[in-house]
Design a protein around this motif. Sequence first.
Motif, short mmCIF file in Angstrom:
data_model
loop_
_atom_site.label_atom_id
_atom_site.label_comp_id
_atom_site.label_asym_id
_atom_site.label_seq_id
_atom_site.Cartn_x
_atom_site.Cartn_y
_atom_site.Cartn_z
N THR A 63 0.83 -1.20 0.00
CA THR A 63 0.00 0.00 0.00
C THR A 63 0.86 1.25 0.00
O THR A 63 2.02 1.21 0.43
N ASP A 64 0.29 2.34 -0.47
CA ASP A 64 0.94 3.64 -0.38
C ASP A 64 0.24 4.51 0.65
O ASP A 64 0.50 5.70 0.76
N PHE A 65 -0.71 3.91 1.39
CA PHE A 65 -1.43 4.64 2.43
C PHE A 65 -0.67 4.60 3.74
O PHE A 65 -0.18 3.56 4.17
N SER A 77 4.58 8.09 0.99
CA SER A 77 3.25 7.57 1.31
C SER A 77 2.46 8.63 2.07
O SER A 77 3.01 9.36 2.89
N GLN A 79 -1.89 9.89 3.46
CA GLN A 79 -3.23 9.45 3.85
C GLN A 79 -4.11 9.23 2.63
O GLN A 79 -5.16 8.59 2.72
N ALA A 80 -3.70 9.76 1.49
CA ALA A 80 -4.45 9.57 0.25
C ALA A 80 -3.87 8.46 -0.61
O ALA A 80 -4.33 8.21 -1.73
N GLY A 81 -2.88 7.76 -0.08
CA GLY A 81 -2.21 6.72 -0.85
C GLY A 81 -3.12 5.55 -1.18
O GLY A 81 -4.00 5.17 -0.41
N ALA A 82 -2.90 4.96 -2.35
CA ALA A 82 -3.72 3.84 -2.81
C ALA A 82 -3.30 2.54 -2.12
O ALA A 82 -2.16 2.39 -1.69
N VAL A 83 -4.25 1.62 -2.03
CA VAL A 83 -4.01 0.31 -1.45
C VAL A 83 -3.90 -0.71 -2.58
O VAL A 83 -4.71 -0.70 -3.51
N GLY A 84 -2.92 -1.58 -2.51
CA GLY A 84 -2.74 -2.58 -3.56
C GLY A 84 -3.91 -3.56 -3.62
O GLY A 84 -4.46 -3.95 -2.59
N ASP A 85 -4.26 -3.95 -4.83
CA ASP A 85 -5.32 -4.94 -5.04
C ASP A 85 -4.88 -6.26 -4.42
O ASP A 85 -3.83 -6.79 -4.77
N VAL A 116 -4.03 -2.17 6.13
CA VAL A 116 -4.69 -2.73 4.96
C VAL A 116 -5.63 -3.86 5.38
O VAL A 116 -5.28 -4.70 6.20
#
Length: 207
Positions: A63-65, A77, A79-85, A116
């Motif tokens: 994740t980048d969150f 990273s 608070q708006a970072g995306a989370v990996g699928d 996550v």
Amino acid sequence: NDNDASPIPGVGIGDGSHPVRIRRDGDCYVVFNTRTGAKIRLAPAGGAFTKASRPELVDVKMTDFCAAGCKFCYQSSTQAGAVGDPRVVRAVIESLGVNHLGVFEIALGGGEPTAVDHFVSTIQACHDNGVVPNFTTFAVDWLLDDAKVAAAATCGGIGVSVHGPKQLWKWEKIRERMPAPVQVTAQHVYGTLSADATRALLYDCYS
């Protein structure tokens, strides 16, 4: 043995107390202790183990969150970072696993991996594919989640980010909750403190 803190005297294949994996690399062999993380590289007489043909440890960014918002974050990273699928993360782990590339360990990171939703299932995916999971964390709120604590207790190691002596309590708290032989280490980004503060941090870790 590349892990002086965890010597493995008397290791026996399949003895149950020190489970090991052995991987052939050309004419050489790597013996990996899945409990301690120690590796022994063996070369034939007159030969040398110079470079692995495949990775032994791979970092996987889940994740980048991250809620911490540290200005010096080397991963940028936020608070708006995306989370990996989770499907992609699991596919990556499978490709690194014992039936494919044969990686020994995976270091799960971010961002903050414990934030996550699929943190627990990702650790299980590592085990399902014969890979020892490790992770880094800045948070401690996950210690209130029994499922996450139980999953963390199956890892090889946990790196706890500390930005100064006043944050060493996080390292101590997590270390208290983890059973042996999980190795809980304090990690610090060098250069974010003054030289005096860095020395103080190192002294506190030592003492």
